[in-house]
Design an enzyme around this catalytic site. Structure first.
Site, PDB file in Angstrom:
ATOM      1  N   ASP A  99      11.521  53.294 -14.654  1.00 57.87           N
ATOM      2  CA  ASP A  99      12.944  53.505 -14.902  1.00 57.87           C
ATOM      3  C   ASP A  99      13.154  54.932 -15.401  1.00 57.87           C
ATOM      4  O   ASP A  99      12.206  55.702 -15.529  1.00 57.87           O
ATOM      5  CB  ASP A  99      13.489  52.470 -15.881  1.00 57.87           C
ATOM      6  CG  ASP A  99      12.839  52.561 -17.255  1.00 57.87           C
ATOM      7  OD1 ASP A  99      12.117  53.540 -17.526  1.00 57.87           O
ATOM      8  OD2 ASP A  99      13.056  51.651 -18.074  1.00 57.87           O
ATOM      9  N   ASP A 273      14.200  42.853 -11.830  1.00 60.72           N
ATOM     10  CA  ASP A 273      13.209  42.936 -12.911  1.00 60.72           C
ATOM     11  C   ASP A 273      13.849  42.470 -14.202  1.00 60.72           C
ATOM     12  O   ASP A 273      15.081  42.494 -14.349  1.00 60.72           O
ATOM     13  CB  ASP A 273      12.721  44.379 -13.106  1.00 60.72           C
ATOM     14  CG  ASP A 273      13.699  45.183 -13.955  1.00 60.72           C
ATOM     15  OD1 ASP A 273      13.433  45.371 -15.161  1.00 60.72           O
ATOM     16  OD2 ASP A 273      14.753  45.598 -13.434  1.00 60.72           O
ATOM     17  N   CYS A 311       3.181  23.608 -11.103  1.00 56.78           N
ATOM     18  CA  CYS A 311       2.827  25.028 -11.153  1.00 56.78           C
ATOM     19  C   CYS A 311       1.340  25.220 -10.886  1.00 56.78           C
ATOM     20  O   CYS A 311       0.498  24.441 -11.357  1.00 56.78           O
ATOM     21  CB  CYS A 311       3.192  25.602 -12.524  1.00 56.78           C
ATOM     22  SG  CYS A 311       2.836  27.369 -12.685  1.00 56.78           S
ATOM     23  N   CYS A 313      -0.393  28.001 -11.772  1.00 55.21           N
ATOM     24  CA  CYS A 313      -0.919  29.103 -12.587  1.00 55.21           C
ATOM     25  C   CYS A 313      -2.114  28.654 -13.422  1.00 55.21           C
ATOM     26  O   CYS A 313      -2.374  27.464 -13.604  1.00 55.21           O
ATOM     27  CB  CYS A 313       0.174  29.681 -13.487  1.00 55.21           C
ATOM     28  SG  CYS A 313       0.519  28.715 -14.969  1.00 55.21           S
ATOM     29  N   CYS A 316      -1.196  26.219 -16.387  1.00 54.93           N
ATOM     30  CA  CYS A 316      -0.892  24.826 -16.060  1.00 54.93           C
ATOM     31  C   CYS A 316      -2.083  24.089 -15.466  1.00 54.93           C
ATOM     32  O   CYS A 316      -2.181  22.866 -15.576  1.00 54.93           O
ATOM     33  CB  CYS A 316       0.297  24.765 -15.105  1.00 54.93           C
ATOM     34  SG  CYS A 316       1.844  25.320 -15.875  1.00 54.93           S
TER      35      CYS A 316
END
Length: 385
Positions: A99, A273, A311, A313, A316
């Site tokens: 940014d 974002d 999920c 991931c 999890c």
């Protein structure tokens, strides 16, 4: 990478939705090709908090962000430049975005003074005076070396008077021109223009059209999610996108709530974002397929089931709610890390599902299914998710 040597970014339109303004695209950058619509994790200080680059690869993160203002202060852009740029410094191999520092200036509120030349403010760490100009912002970003960089702008507060907003966007246009002229790496860093204008349709239109005339490689929509009601935010998106070209990326800055992601995609946004998923993770809140979960709640003390059974991931697949509750309640870094991994993977998977739904022309159906789960259709959830 087959990019033209004078073109640091290339968007290819794959499909336009038959039921909304949503679209599928690919964006080529010097560090890889990404698919949109996409969510980008935020790594403020050249790190997504508690996560390694390897974690990000596993969860299928495509682009990550770093923050120009914070890296300018620590460790300093010259350190990063000597390391060979952000990619080498943090050992991240994928595309990256920085940014401009403009939002940080906005957030400093009363301790900053905006002039035509730039912004005078104080270092939030040491109190020393600082001066950030469009040229300095671009120089720092050139040294950091991200694939996509942002024009220096003012992010005005909400609400702001018409007169204030008009003066602000006119000055921001002049800053955009100065930043574009100062850009030393147009061959390998895509500089985006940022559309401001607040809630005023004519100012959003004016700003968007003026920036498009400057011919940036991509365009961001700024000044949203700063306290305005959601209907006004969605109107801001509509007003900006109306005049943005179809062959350039469109990036809605600082937005990561589930309903806002859907509404942005439906309006034609490609990139998003937000610090939301990692910030709430550090306080024990998880984003799940059935809504938000406060893992500190006592009802999870003896709950030995996964945080989210849908999920894929690391969190999890390997840990229980009871264990996560214990980690967060004892302020263990592992708990914050695991919830951060989960929340980011949740949003990245949501965007994968959104891309698939656009491909199959069922995005609105997917939106309604998700909203039903979170109570966004019947007034139970008035704050969004």
């Amino acid at each position: 990478m087959a990019l033209d040597k004078n073109q640091p970014l290339k968007l290819t339109l794959i499909k336009k939705s038959n039921e909304s303004n949503a679209r599928l695209t690919t964006i080529e950058t010097p560090h890889g090709t990404v698919e949109t619509p996409m969510f980008m994790p935020v790594g403020t200080l050249a790190t997504v908090k508690f996560l390694t680059p390897e974690d990000l690869y596993k969860m299928n993160s495509q682009i990550i962000l770093s923050n120009t203002y914070h890296l300018w202060l620590r460790p300093g852009e010259q350190v990063v430049k000597q390391a060979g740029g952000l990619h080498n410094f943090m050992n991240y191999k994928g595309p990256m975005l920085t940014d401009s520092g403009g939002f940080q200036v906005f957030s400093l509120g009363k301790i900053r003074t905006i002039t035509e030349e730039g912004v005078h403010f104080k270092n939030h760490l040491s109190g020393e005076p600082l001066f950030l100009t469009p040229e300095k912002s671009i120089q720092v970003q050139n040294d950091l070396g991200a694939d996509i960089i942002m024009s220096f702008d003012e992010c005005p507060p909400y609400p702001a008077t018409y007169e204030y907003m008009k003066d602000s966007i006119e000055r921001t246009l002049r800053w955009a021109k100065r930043g574009k002229d100062a850009h030393q790496r147009p061959h390998d860093q895509a500089l985006f223009g940022i559309v401001q204008g607040g809630e005023y349709t004519d100012l959003r239109h004016m700003h968007a059209k003026a920036l498009v005339e400057m011919d940036f490689p991509g365009y961001s929509i700024g000044g949203t999610s700063v306290g305005e009601p959601k209907p006004i935010m969605y109107k801001m998106i509509d007003d900006a996108i109306e005049f943005l070209p179809e062959d350039k990326p469109r990036y809605l800055m600082g937005v990561g709530a589930v309903d806002d992601l859907f509404e942005g995609v439906i309006r034609g946004v490609d990139m998003f974002d937000c610090v939301l998923p990692t910030r709430i993770a550090r306080h024990g809140t998880a984003m799940t397929t059935t809504g938000r979960v406060n893992i500190k709640n006592k009802k999870y003390e003896y709950d030995f089931t996964p945080l989210d059974e849908h999920c894929d991931c690391e969190c999890c697949q390997n840990y229980t709610k009871a264990y996560l509750r214990h980690l967060i309640r004892t302020n263990e870094g592992l708990g914050m890390r695991l919830l951060s991994i989960h929340n980011l993977r949740f949003l990245l998977k949501l965007m994968e599902d959104i891309r698939e739904a656009i491909k199959e022309d069922r995005l609105l159906e997917l939106r309604d299914e998700v909203y039903e789960k979170y109570g966004l259709n019947d007034g139970r959830n008035t704050q969004g998710f």
